[in-house]
Design a protein around this motif. Structure first.
Motif, mmCIF file in Angstrom:
data_model
loop_
_atom_site.group_PDB
_atom_site.id
_atom_site.type_symbol
_atom_site.label_atom_id
_atom_site.label_comp_id
_atom_site.label_asym_id
_atom_site.label_seq_id
_atom_site.Cartn_x
_atom_site.Cartn_y
_atom_site.Cartn_z
ATOM 1 N N ALA A 1 0.798 -1.288 -0.098
ATOM 2 C CA ALA A 1 0.042 0.092 -0.015
ATOM 3 C C ALA A 1 0.933 1.350 0.113
ATOM 4 C CB ALA A 1 -0.704 -0.046 1.116
ATOM 5 N N PHE A 2 2.023 1.228 0.757
ATOM 6 C CA PHE A 2 2.792 2.297 0.817
ATOM 7 C C PHE A 2 3.397 2.558 -0.649
ATOM 8 C CE2 PHE A 2 4.218 3.864 5.047
ATOM 9 C CZ PHE A 2 3.224 3.340 5.589
ATOM 10 N N GLU A 3 4.064 1.551 -1.150
ATOM 11 C CA GLU A 3 4.571 1.516 -2.605
ATOM 12 C C GLU A 3 3.463 2.136 -3.751
ATOM 13 O OE1 GLU A 3 5.360 -2.322 -3.603
ATOM 14 O OE2 GLU A 3 7.369 -2.451 -2.265
ATOM 15 N N ALA A 4 2.184 1.974 -3.432
ATOM 16 C CA ALA A 4 1.166 2.167 -4.442
ATOM 17 C C ALA A 4 0.910 3.678 -4.032
ATOM 18 C CB ALA A 4 -0.056 1.374 -4.352
ATOM 19 N N ALA A 5 0.916 4.067 -2.780
ATOM 20 C CA ALA A 5 0.747 5.466 -2.509
ATOM 21 C C ALA A 5 1.971 6.404 -3.012
ATOM 22 C CB ALA A 5 0.816 5.798 -0.962
ATOM 23 N N LEU B 1 4.444 6.910 6.960
ATOM 24 C CA LEU B 1 3.786 6.912 5.354
ATOM 25 C C LEU B 1 4.194 8.511 4.896
ATOM 26 C CD1 LEU B 1 2.118 6.377 2.995
ATOM 27 C CD2 LEU B 1 0.295 7.289 3.953
ATOM 28 N N VAL B 2 3.800 9.566 5.883
ATOM 29 C CA VAL B 2 4.209 10.992 5.483
ATOM 30 C C VAL B 2 5.620 10.980 5.533
ATOM 31 C CG1 VAL B 2 4.164 13.188 6.339
ATOM 32 C CG2 VAL B 2 2.048 11.668 6.471
ATOM 33 N N ASN B 3 6.400 10.375 6.221
ATOM 34 C CA ASN B 3 8.002 10.541 6.146
ATOM 35 C C ASN B 3 8.505 9.866 4.937
ATOM 36 O OD1 ASN B 3 7.879 12.077 8.662
ATOM 37 N ND2 ASN B 3 8.555 10.383 9.759
ATOM 38 N N PHE B 4 8.050 8.866 4.767
ATOM 39 C CA PHE B 4 8.383 7.942 3.373
ATOM 40 C C PHE B 4 8.137 8.858 2.134
ATOM 41 C CE2 PHE B 4 6.498 4.791 0.155
ATOM 42 C CZ PHE B 4 7.663 4.741 -0.231
ATOM 43 N N VAL C 1 2.900 19.736 -11.716
ATOM 44 C CA VAL C 1 2.985 20.567 -10.442
ATOM 45 C C VAL C 1 3.968 19.815 -9.577
ATOM 46 C CG1 VAL C 1 1.237 19.525 -9.602
ATOM 47 C CG2 VAL C 1 1.598 21.663 -8.693
ATOM 48 N N GLU C 2 4.625 20.525 -8.931
ATOM 49 C CA GLU C 2 5.580 20.006 -7.762
ATOM 50 C C GLU C 2 5.065 19.945 -6.564
ATOM 51 O OE1 GLU C 2 9.207 22.315 -7.143
ATOM 52 O OE2 GLU C 2 7.657 24.192 -6.932
ATOM 53 N N ILE C 3 5.181 18.801 -5.609
ATOM 54 C CA ILE C 3 4.784 18.720 -4.169
ATOM 55 C C ILE C 3 5.516 19.323 -3.395
ATOM 56 C CG2 ILE C 3 4.300 16.954 -2.856
ATOM 57 C CD1 ILE C 3 3.873 14.848 -4.769
ATOM 58 N N LYS C 4 5.082 20.152 -2.675
ATOM 59 C CA LYS C 4 5.628 20.934 -1.654
ATOM 60 C C LYS C 4 6.148 19.899 -0.446
ATOM 61 C CE LYS C 4 3.451 25.301 -2.806
ATOM 62 N NZ LYS C 4 2.409 26.152 -2.665
ATOM 63 N N GLY C 5 5.166 19.207 -0.090
ATOM 64 C CA GLY C 5 5.268 18.156 1.003
ATOM 65 C C GLY C 5 4.035 17.348 1.267
ATOM 66 N N ALA C 6 4.254 16.074 1.753
ATOM 67 C CA ALA C 6 3.123 15.479 2.382
ATOM 68 C C ALA C 6 2.794 15.699 3.466
ATOM 69 C CB ALA C 6 3.759 13.846 2.378
ATOM 70 N N THR C 7 1.604 15.668 3.997
ATOM 71 C CA THR C 7 0.830 16.141 5.160
ATOM 72 C C THR C 7 0.161 15.092 5.855
ATOM 73 O OG1 THR C 7 -1.369 16.761 4.503
ATOM 74 C CG2 THR C 7 0.541 18.328 3.963
ATOM 75 N N LEU C 8 -0.115 15.485 7.097
ATOM 76 C CA LEU C 8 -1.134 14.410 7.909
ATOM 77 C C LEU C 8 -2.622 14.590 7.768
ATOM 78 C CD1 LEU C 8 0.882 14.938 11.153
ATOM 79 C CD2 LEU C 8 0.445 12.851 10.271
ATOM 80 N N THR C 9 -2.806 15.427 6.868
ATOM 81 C CA THR C 9 -4.343 15.662 6.485
ATOM 82 C C THR C 9 -4.815 14.326 5.849
ATOM 83 O OG1 THR C 9 -4.138 17.956 6.129
ATOM 84 C CG2 THR C 9 -5.830 16.982 5.161
ATOM 85 N N MET C 10 -5.856 14.096 6.566
ATOM 86 C CA MET C 10 -6.508 12.729 6.131
ATOM 87 C C MET C 10 -5.668 11.480 6.077
ATOM 88 S SD MET C 10 -9.294 14.147 3.164
ATOM 89 C CE MET C 10 -10.344 12.747 3.199
ATOM 90 N N ALA C 11 -4.493 11.561 6.714
ATOM 91 C CA ALA C 11 -3.617 10.490 6.669
ATOM 92 C C ALA C 11 -4.206 9.364 7.299
ATOM 93 C CB ALA C 11 -2.162 10.875 7.460
ATOM 94 N N LYS C 12 -4.186 7.955 6.489
ATOM 95 C CA LYS C 12 -4.754 7.062 7.042
ATOM 96 C C LYS C 12 -3.979 5.947 6.681
ATOM 97 C CE LYS C 12 -8.955 4.321 7.295
ATOM 98 N NZ LYS C 12 -10.632 4.332 6.792
ATOM 99 N N VAL C 13 -3.629 4.864 7.678
ATOM 100 C CA VAL C 13 -3.032 3.821 7.268
ATOM 101 C C VAL C 13 -3.697 2.513 7.856
ATOM 102 C CG1 VAL C 13 -0.692 1.931 7.259
ATOM 103 C CG2 VAL C 13 -0.728 4.670 6.857
ATOM 104 N N GLU D 1 -6.339 -6.318 3.019
ATOM 105 C CA GLU D 1 -6.732 -5.269 1.874
ATOM 106 C C GLU D 1 -6.298 -3.891 2.869
ATOM 107 O OE1 GLU D 1 -10.563 -5.158 0.292
ATOM 108 O OE2 GLU D 1 -10.235 -7.061 -0.102
ATOM 109 N N TRP D 2 -4.976 -3.597 2.412
ATOM 110 C CA TRP D 2 -4.566 -2.229 3.124
ATOM 111 C C TRP D 2 -4.752 -1.148 2.240
ATOM 112 C CZ3 TRP D 2 -1.881 -1.881 8.035
ATOM 113 C CH2 TRP D 2 -1.642 -2.990 8.572
ATOM 114 N N ILE D 3 -4.711 -0.009 3.079
ATOM 115 C CA ILE D 3 -4.861 1.332 2.315
ATOM 116 C C ILE D 3 -3.677 2.278 2.817
ATOM 117 C CG2 ILE D 3 -7.123 1.268 1.448
ATOM 118 C CD1 ILE D 3 -7.496 3.845 3.483
ATOM 119 N N ALA D 4 -3.337 2.966 2.312
ATOM 120 C CA ALA D 4 -2.117 4.113 2.753
ATOM 121 C C ALA D 4 -2.468 5.269 1.949
ATOM 122 C CB ALA D 4 -0.646 3.704 2.749
#
Lengths: 145, 476
Positions: free
Chosen positions: A32-36, A69-72, A117-129, A136-139
């Motif tokens: 799920a992390f790889e797919a995210a 996930l966010v750090n990855f 468009v470039e990504i400035k950063g990944a955030t904790l908003t709606m973060a879910k693992v 069946e995992w989601i990230a």
């Protein structure tokens, strides 16, 4: 929010105000992390058009799965920005709250990839693992663009 | 958002009374239609900010407020260090000191139109824009540290800009207290080749024409007249700011509980102002402000070079340079007592009223120019700070139109080529390296900027001075 298949990976984008949500599905947390991460790559350009020419090593930790996930994703954002890379595939292993692995891709070619468009950063908003059903995992989280 | 959830205190002022853990009320400035169009998350996030320790008076939301990261975008909040106040990474955002500068030109609209394509192509060639772009400026670690301490002052010293510009930049072009020592090697590395680049997303360089004057006296004071041509630049602190935001947000999220801060949501990560982490973030973030000030100064210099190439008699004078993602120490009166407060503006523009000490003499009678970006098809506004903006929201106003549609939806609705052609028919030339990026930034994906500034004026946050429409847009 159509899901997109790429090899065994399955990712999608979901809308979030001015920014973009990235979501990965997999049989394991690592998948799920790889797919995210592919979903994050696809914010810039379709991953199908990226060549897996060279790899960079990824090694991150997080206090919990969401922070991991966010750090990855932020480690990938950093490689994209500092090394001008764009990625085609990811292979990661998760041991507890440590993720190790590699991202394979190539140097951004602005003509061929036409990055949107470039990504400035990944955030904790709606973060879910989570393992929503057995196997069946989601990230997911929102990335600031 | 259902206005029924709010207490109306004026045509454009709505209150959320303190409940539960809220230390102060939340105050939303917008007309009823804008309130109805606002995400419910603005209610939740403005209320959450009101729960943070040491917050003073109220948590504010500007007329263009929308769902952000912890703070709403369009959020303003003041914190008192003596009352256990905090600094929040989410209250500044990932693009530290993202902002707008407008430069007045002496070239009239007819001459611009006669050379419109040539000028657009030359600007597109000169100003690095879009993902993966780099400039010809490459800095060593020592050079980066000098830039991070010196801001626009450093850019001018290095030959990118004019000394006279500094008076027309917030903090006179250099944020005191910026400490490059608190910036990581990774942040350094991200910025090494990015000075003088526009970035991507909603960042742009536009050549604009004044089409309406709302306040003749202030317009004269600002040097604006009908048909006047202005160059406006919207960008921020690039990769360096993003990396500072990323690193400190993670550290704040982990440390907040240890500092006894009860976070309503993790994205509201913050640190006590008097803590080691709080001080390190402030030093790094203020250095990030200097990066943004230097970046816009350099891009302004590039614009001058291009104009001089196309129009040998061209002169570009900086009207003003504002930042809309910051936390700064400012002197404000609270209940009759003046004190230093840490003012967070996340997607909000400072709007000092007439006579404020920080304004240069030439602008003092009129108030601070407040530069509001719209979309590439609709237009932008120049406002001025008012005497009432201090009491309303610690001298703050809106910052832009705000999106009404996700990028995802915009991609379904428009094609980049079609957007470019439609705008060309209306006399607007767009240059970009990405047609998908243009589709995502289509004018229809944005809210009505006119409604936002009307509400800001009615609320007493700022007054309208001039409206501008683009003739050339270089999209990031």
């Amino acid at each position: 929010m159509a899901k997109t298949s790429l090899a065994e990976a399955c990712w999608e984008h979901f809308p979030h105000g001015a920014d973009i949500g990235v979501r990965g599905h997999g049989a394991t947390m690592a998948e799920a992390f790889e797919a995210a991460a592919l979903a994050a790559t696809a914010v810039l350009t379709p991953p199908e058009g990226v060549r897996a020419e060279r790899s960079v090593a990824i090694d991150v930790t997080g206090a919990d799965p969401e922070l991991l996930l966010v750090n990855f994703l932020n480690a990938i954002v950093y490689e994209m920005a500092a090394e001008r890379m764009i990625f085609a595939r990811f292979h990661v292993r998760i041991d507890g709250l440590r993720l190790t692995g590699e991202a394979r891709g190539e140097t951004i070619d602005r003509m061929r990839h036409e990055p949107a468009v470039e990504i400035k950063g990944a955030t904790l908003t709606m973060a879910k693992v989570a393992e929503e059903r057995p196997g069946e995992w989601i990230a997911q989280c929102v990335v600031d663009v | 958002m259902d206005p029924g959830r709010l207490t109306q205190a004026g045509a454009c002022e709505w209150h959320i009374e303190p409940t539960g853990k809220m230390n102060v009320p939340a105050v939303l400035y917008a007309d009823e239609e804008l309130i109805r169009g606002m995400d419910d998350k603005v209610f939740e996030q403005a209320s959450n900010v009101a729960m943070l320790p040491g917050i003073v008076r109220a948590s504010y939301a500007m007329p263009d407020a929308h769902w952000g990261y912890g703070f709403p975008i369009g959020g303003v909040a003041a914190f008192d260090a003596a009352a256990g106040g905090v600094v929040s990474g989410g209250g500044v955002g990932f693009d530290i000191s993202c902002g707008v500068r407008s430069m007045l030109t002496n070239i009239d609209a007819d001459r611009i139109r006669a050379h419109q394509r040539e000028l657009a192509d030359a600007l597109f060639e000169k100003v690095p824009a879009g993902v993966g772009s780099t400039s010809a400026i490459h800095l060593t670690d020592e050079g980066l540290d000098e830039m991070l301490a010196g801001g626009a002052e450093w850019a001018v010293r290095s030959g990118w800009g004019e000394m006279r510009d500094l008076d027309r930049i917030e903090e006179r072009g250099r944020m005191r207290g910026g400490n490059p020592g608190y910036i990581s090697p990774r942040a350094h590395k991200r910025q090494r080749h990015e000075m003088g680049t526009l970035g991507s997303g909603n960042h742009y360089l536009e050549v604009q024409q004044v089409t309406e004057i709302h306040d003749a006296e202030a317009a004269r004071g600002f040097g604006l007249s009908p048909e006047h041509i202005v160059v406006t630049i919207h960008c921020g602190s690039r990769g360096l700011g993003h990396q500072i935001g990323t690193e400190f947000l993670a550290e704040m999220a982990a440390e907040a509980p240890k500092q006894g801060i009860d976070l309503p949501e993790r994205e509201l990560a913050c640190a006590r102002l008097d803590s080691d982490l709080g001080k390190r973030y402030l030093g790094a973030m203020w250095a990030g402000i200097n990066c943004a000030l230097a970046n816009r100064e350099i891009i302004g210099h590039f614009a001058r070079e291009v104009f001089a190439q196309v129009f040998p008699d061209a002169e570009l004078d900086l009207l003003y340079d504002v930042s809309h993602n910051t936390c700064k120490i400012e002197w404000h009166a609270v209940d009759g007592v003046e004190k230093d407060l840490f003012i967070h503006r996340k997607g909000a523009t400072r709007a000092f009223g007439p006579g404020h000490d920080d304004l240069p003499a030439a602008l003092k009678p009129f108030g601070q120019p407040v530069l509001i970006g719209g979309s590439m098809g609709t237009g932008s506004h120049i406002l001025a700070g008012t005497a009432t903006s201090e009491a309303k929201a610690f001298s703050s106003a809106c910052h832009g139109a705000g999106r009404r549609m996700s990028r995802h939806q915009a991609l379904k609705n428009w094609k980049g080529r079609q957007v470019v052609d439609d705008l060309a028919e209306r006399g607007i030339i767009v240059r970009s390296h990405t047609s998908r990026g243009i589709a995502e930034e289509a004018p229809g994906a944005y809210k009505d900027v006119d409604a936002v500034v009307d509400a800001a004026e009615k609320a007493g946050l700022a007054r309208k001075v001039a409206r501008l429409v683009p003739l050339i847009c270089i999209k990031g």
